[in-house]
Design an enzyme around this catalytic site. Structure first.
Site, short mmCIF file in Angstrom:
data_model
loop_
_atom_site.label_atom_id
_atom_site.label_comp_id
_atom_site.label_asym_id
_atom_site.label_seq_id
_atom_site.Cartn_x
_atom_site.Cartn_y
_atom_site.Cartn_z
CB SER A 1 -0.79 0.04 1.12
OG SER A 1 -1.61 1.18 1.46
CE1 TYR B 1 -3.58 -2.08 5.02
CE2 TYR B 1 -3.22 0.37 4.18
CZ TYR B 1 -3.48 -1.01 4.10
OH TYR B 1 -3.44 -1.37 2.78
CE LYS C 1 -1.34 -4.56 3.40
NZ LYS C 1 -1.36 -5.68 2.67
#
Length: 338
Positions: A125, A149, A153
């Site tokens: 991402s 988040y 990643k």
């Protein structure tokens, strides 16, 4: 033809990628626990392509189940989507995000090692960048994720990079998505979020369909051309095709590589709303709200590396993104339940 294990293949991007894999002559095997995916996508893929992907219901953190699926289907490569992806939610449940995203990636990598599978395409991402860099952002930008988040990643990328260093045969392509939108042009596959959508486009489509009274636009005073945030929206089928390109591209090169996936153009929230109003032929009721903590003014990709090294570029424009998203919402008012 390659047999490809697609973890999270019953989700939004995963299902479209399974379709693209079949159309490119490969055979996807979907592994999904259906916590955020829909089993109905398998039949929809079959209606479009004539081939229903094999399905294994399992938690991606279950290393034994992942390994069993690889061996049972003679898997040659893995595309790893399975994980959680909502920035705001990750701040409320960081341990859940690290468990799903990081522990799940470790389980996949360990299962690959035991099954002698050496090719992985990883769903990453643009959240790994954190938004401090000037746009367009290229892959050399510093990683400074601003949410659990994004950090999950970045952690996954780090551990996969280290795995490549330890195993000279391992090849990992980490694809850093910017803002996926749209749906398959057939209207049979699209985005069907569980509960309240965490992304902008399904909020817009639900207002257009009368499922939501109005769209909340967070921040109208950014230093952008119309005061609203600017992002790089990319069609989900372009993203799906990028995974196929990453799977077959650079076959001679092992090691870790990261690629931005975007159009290279920034679109403001209001510009996206206006484009969608044109696509659906009706106004989108909206209300300006205060900025949200952590949001940034502008972020869009420099995606030239993917074009140079994978032969991929985004081909579908904003008009097509909106038209396909509206067709999906119009034809599937209850999502995959309808």
């Amino acid at each position: 033809m390659a047999v490809v294990l697609v973890t999270g293949g019953a989700g939004f991007i995963g299902s479209h990628t399974c379709l693209a894999l079949i159309q490119a002559g490969h055979r996807p095997v979907v592994l999904d626990d259906l916590s955020h995916g829909r089993e109905a996508v398998l039949g929809r893929i079959g209606r479009i392509t004539g081939e229903v992907p094999a399905f294994v219901r399992a938690d991606v953190r279950d290393e034994a189940a992942v390994l069993a699926a690889m061996r049972a289907h003679a898997v040659a490569a893995v595309i790893h989507f399975a994980g959680r992806k909502i920035v705001g939610e990750s701040a409320l449940d960081p341990l859940g995000y690290y468990s799903n995203n990081v522990a799940g990636t470790i389980a996949v990598a360990r299962a690959m090692q035991q099954a002698d599978v050496t090719r992985l395409v990883f769903s990453s991402s643009c959240a790994v960048y954190g938004g401090r860099q000037a746009s367009p952002v290229d892959e050399s930008a510093a990683l400074a994720p601003a949410s659990p988040y994004g950090r999950s990643k970045a952690m996954c990328e780090t551990l996969l990079r280290d795995a490549c260093t330890a195993d000279a045969a391992l090849s990992v392509h980490a694809l850093r998505y910017f803002n996926p939108v749209g749906a398959h042009a057939s209207g049979l596959l699209g985005e069907d979020p569980f509960g309240r959508p965490g992304n902008l486009m399904p909020c817009i489509t639900q207002v257009a369909a009368g499922r939501r009274a109005q769209l909340a636009i967070f921040g109208g005073d950014y230093p952008t051309r119309d005061g609203t945030g600017v992002r790089d929206y990319v069609h989900v089928m372009d993203l799906a095709e990028a995974h196929v390109a990453a799977l077959v591209g650079g076959d001679a090169a092992a090691g870790f590589e990261a690629y931005n996936l975007g159009t290279g153009q920034g679109t403001s929230v209001l510009e996206l709303v206006h484009a969608f109003e044109h696509a659906c032929g009706r106004p989108i009721a909206r209300q300006l709200m205060p900025r949200r903590a952590g949001d940034i003014a502008e972020m869009y990709a420099d995606a030239t590396a993917a074009q140079a090294r994978l032969g991929w570029r985004a081909r579908r424009g904003l008009e097509e993104m909106c038209a396909d998203a509206w067709r999906w919402e119009r034809d599937n008012p209850r999502g995959y339940e309808g």
